[in-house]
Design a protein around this motif. Structure first.
Motif, PDB file in Angstrom:
ATOM      1  N   PRO A  29      47.872   6.166  31.477  1.00  0.00           N
ATOM      2  CA  PRO A  29      48.832   5.746  30.455  1.00  0.00           C
ATOM      3  C   PRO A  29      49.440   6.926  29.695  1.00  0.00           C
ATOM      4  CG  PRO A  29      46.866   4.405  30.355  1.00  0.00           C
ATOM      5  CD  PRO A  29      46.561   5.534  31.275  1.00  0.00           C
ATOM      6  N   GLU A  30      50.557   6.641  29.015  1.00  0.00           N
ATOM      7  CA  GLU A  30      51.289   7.670  28.273  1.00  0.00           C
ATOM      8  C   GLU A  30      50.953   7.653  26.788  1.00  0.00           C
ATOM      9  OE1 GLU A  30      55.237   6.523  29.311  1.00  0.00           O
ATOM     10  OE2 GLU A  30      54.733   6.616  31.453  1.00  0.00           O
ATOM     11  N   ASP A  31      50.098   6.732  26.357  1.00  0.00           N
ATOM     12  CA  ASP A  31      49.688   6.666  24.959  1.00  0.00           C
ATOM     13  C   ASP A  31      48.210   6.265  24.920  1.00  0.00           C
ATOM     14  OD1 ASP A  31      49.722   6.694  22.196  1.00  0.00           O
ATOM     15  OD2 ASP A  31      51.482   5.391  21.999  1.00  0.00           O
ATOM     16  N   THR A  32      47.648   6.223  23.729  1.00  0.00           N
ATOM     17  CA  THR A  32      46.219   5.955  23.575  1.00  0.00           C
ATOM     18  C   THR A  32      45.803   4.657  24.274  1.00  0.00           C
ATOM     19  OG1 THR A  32      46.123   7.145  21.486  1.00  0.00           O
ATOM     20  CG2 THR A  32      44.389   5.563  21.898  1.00  0.00           C
ATOM     21  N   ILE A  33      44.661   4.718  24.937  1.00  0.00           N
ATOM     22  CA  ILE A  33      44.115   3.563  25.658  1.00  0.00           C
ATOM     23  C   ILE A  33      43.284   2.740  24.681  1.00  0.00           C
ATOM     24  CG2 ILE A  33      42.519   2.888  27.484  1.00  0.00           C
ATOM     25  CD1 ILE A  33      43.574   6.010  28.413  1.00  0.00           C
ATOM     26  N   SER A  34      43.567   1.447  24.603  1.00  0.00           N
ATOM     27  CA  SER A  34      42.898   0.574  23.646  1.00  0.00           C
ATOM     28  C   SER A  34      41.717  -0.171  24.255  1.00  0.00           C
ATOM     29  CB  SER A  34      43.896  -0.440  23.074  1.00  0.00           C
ATOM     30  OG  SER A  34      44.561  -1.103  24.132  1.00  0.00           O
ATOM     31  N   ASP A  35      41.764  -0.413  25.572  1.00  0.00           N
ATOM     32  CA  ASP A  35      40.697  -1.197  26.193  1.00  0.00           C
ATOM     33  C   ASP A  35      40.706  -0.951  27.688  1.00  0.00           C
ATOM     34  OD1 ASP A  35      38.543  -2.921  26.268  1.00  0.00           O
ATOM     35  OD2 ASP A  35      39.735  -4.760  26.178  1.00  0.00           O
ATOM     36  N   ILE A  36      39.533  -1.039  28.315  1.00  0.00           N
ATOM     37  CA  ILE A  36      39.414  -0.947  29.767  1.00  0.00           C
ATOM     38  C   ILE A  36      38.410  -1.996  30.235  1.00  0.00           C
ATOM     39  CG2 ILE A  36      40.083   1.473  30.017  1.00  0.00           C
ATOM     40  CD1 ILE A  36      37.204   2.285  29.995  1.00  0.00           C
ATOM     41  N   ALA A  37      38.604  -2.492  31.472  1.00  0.00           N
ATOM     42  CA  ALA A  37      37.715  -3.529  32.006  1.00  0.00           C
ATOM     43  C   ALA A  37      37.660  -3.425  33.527  1.00  0.00           C
ATOM     44  CB  ALA A  37      38.200  -4.917  31.595  1.00  0.00           C
ATOM     45  N   PHE A  38      36.459  -3.546  34.084  1.00  0.00           N
ATOM     46  CA  PHE A  38      36.264  -3.615  35.534  1.00  0.00           C
ATOM     47  C   PHE A  38      36.199  -5.070  35.977  1.00  0.00           C
ATOM     48  CE2 PHE A  38      34.466   0.793  35.554  1.00  0.00           C
ATOM     49  CZ  PHE A  38      35.134   1.292  36.667  1.00  0.00           C
ATOM     50  N   TYR A 317      35.248   5.775  30.727  1.00  0.00           N
ATOM     51  CA  TYR A 317      35.513   5.946  29.298  1.00  0.00           C
ATOM     52  C   TYR A 317      36.902   6.533  29.097  1.00  0.00           C
ATOM     53  CZ  TYR A 317      33.871  10.783  30.208  1.00  0.00           C
ATOM     54  OH  TYR A 317      33.694  12.049  30.715  1.00  0.00           O
ATOM     55  N   ALA A 318      37.547   6.093  28.031  1.00  0.00           N
ATOM     56  CA  ALA A 318      38.918   6.523  27.724  1.00  0.00           C
ATOM     57  C   ALA A 318      38.896   7.518  26.579  1.00  0.00           C
ATOM     58  CB  ALA A 318      39.773   5.321  27.361  1.00  0.00           C
ATOM     59  N   ILE A 319      39.633   8.599  26.740  1.00  0.00           N
ATOM     60  CA  ILE A 319      39.761   9.618  25.706  1.00  0.00           C
ATOM     61  C   ILE A 319      41.175   9.568  25.160  1.00  0.00           C
ATOM     62  CG2 ILE A 319      39.560  12.081  25.171  1.00  0.00           C
ATOM     63  CD1 ILE A 319      37.873  12.344  27.758  1.00  0.00           C
ATOM     64  N   GLY A 320      41.310   9.504  23.839  1.00  0.00           N
ATOM     65  CA  GLY A 320      42.638   9.469  23.236  1.00  0.00           C
ATOM     66  C   GLY A 320      42.539   9.501  21.723  1.00  0.00           C
TER      67      GLY A 320
END
Length: 357
Positions: A29-38, A317-320
């Motif tokens: 993504p081009e901006d902060t990641i708010s949530d992720i799910a498998f 894990y998302a870094i932002g």
């Protein structure tokens, strides 16, 4: 019991993990990641990861055997996307956000259709099944939680909460809702239109995340003040409730820097769990042994979201930037990415209990 997981530096040498095997997800993504799910469908041989972002897009990646991610499908919304969740069969992704709506993205057709509406932004979405019927539950800043049967444009039921919904999680028949003013509402999805129990969070500061145990007997709570609480649903298990400090720096004189616990994820096999925070670290814990299994070095930016894949072999894990340091902290070179951490068995396995003779 608040300090149970506090350990000295000398005692943590064997619990320090490393990040050398972690792989960055390309075309992120081009901006902060708010949530992720498998996806959680055990019959599906492949891993798919949904990524919700403030850039108004939901993206789904196929995770290849070499650890790399390959873009599969994406859809755009009319506002930042704040939450996402896979359908049980893995064929669709539910997502919601600032456009006050929740939508379903079909991975095969690439089409997204609206399935839910609120009067304010949708902060959290979860998929569940009621007597085999696919359903969605959506929580909003309009202080309501709504249930949706995908065959109808109208909600199947509504719960009015005390305050804005900040976080939700579902496991089996357990729904846990965290709101502003530290209310925690517990719902039995066999009786979904009333609260089974309402408590005030045992943590003194704003609730950031709730996450259900794998056995649905309780849940973990994370707050903005570097604390985590383990909470069981039934009063008979109240003696097992406790809280502990995490995601805070070593004290410097009279000052201790504390950081938000942004996400908590439970390992699907072992029932151990992770915490991830604004301090840029994540840790694996064993709640039953009250023990930290592994702690990891700073990843270079706040961790905004995390999740395990269906067999627990990957920790994403998302870094932002999470705005925890205000406008001044949002520099142009701040990292914005999703990392995939290959999980070794010893990292997340519970510690064997020591029996007294």
């Amino acid at each position: 019991m608040a300090g149970l997981f506090q350990t000295t530096a000398a005692a943590t040498s064997n619990t320090l993990g490393d990040l050398k095997g972690d792989v960055e997800l390309q075309n992120g993504p081009e901006d902060t990641i708010s949530d992720i799910a498998f996806n959680t469908n055990q019959a599906d041989q492949k891993d798919f990861l949904a990524v919700a972002s403030w850039d108004k897009k939901i993206r789904v990646y196929e995770i290849l055997s070499n650890g790399q991610g390959q873009p599969k499908v994406a859809a755009e919304s009319d506002g930042p996307i704040l939450s996402c969740d896979f359908f049980k069969d893995g064929s669709k992704v539910l997502f919601g956000g600032a456009d006050k709506a929740a939508k379903v993205l079909d991975l095969n057709s690439g089409q997204a259709v609206q399935v839910a509406a609120h009067d304010m932004p949708v902060r959290s979405v979860r998929y569940f099944e009621a007597n085999g019927t696919p359903m969605a539950v959506t929580g909003s800043w309009d202080k309501t939680v709504k249930y949706w049967d995908f065959r109808s444009p109208n909600p199947a039921g509504t719960l009015t909460c005390q305050e804005r919904v900040y976080t939700m999680d579902v496991r089996n028949q357990l729904l846990v809702i965290g709101t502003a003013d530290r209310y925690i509402n517990i719902v039995n999805l066999n009786d979904p239109t009333k609260f089974y129990k309402t408590i005030q969070s045992p943590l003194k500061w704003q609730t950031r995340v709730v996450s259900c145990f794998t056995d649905a007997n309780g849940f973990a709570i994370g707050s903005i003040e570097g604390r985590c609480a383990i909470q069981y649903v039934e009063d008979k298990d109240a003696s097992l409730n406790f809280s502990f400090k995490c995601h805070r720096d070593q004290p410097q004189g009279n000052v201790t820097n504390v950081y938000s616990v942004n996400d908590i994820s439970f390992h699907p096999v072992h029932g151990t769990f992770s915490t991830a925070g604004s301090d840029g670290t994540f840790h694996f814990w064993d709640k039953d042994a009250k023990h930290r299994l592994k702690g990891y070095p700073n990843v270079g930016g706040s961790i905004t979201a995390s999740t395990f894949n269906k067999n627990g072999s990957i920790f994403a894990y998302a870094i932002g930037y999470d705005w925890s340091k205000g406008f001044q902290g949002n520099t142009s070179n701040y990292p914005n990415k999703v990392m995939l951490h290959p999980v070794q068995a010893e990292e997340c396995k519970p510690r064997p209990s020591v029996k007294k003779r």
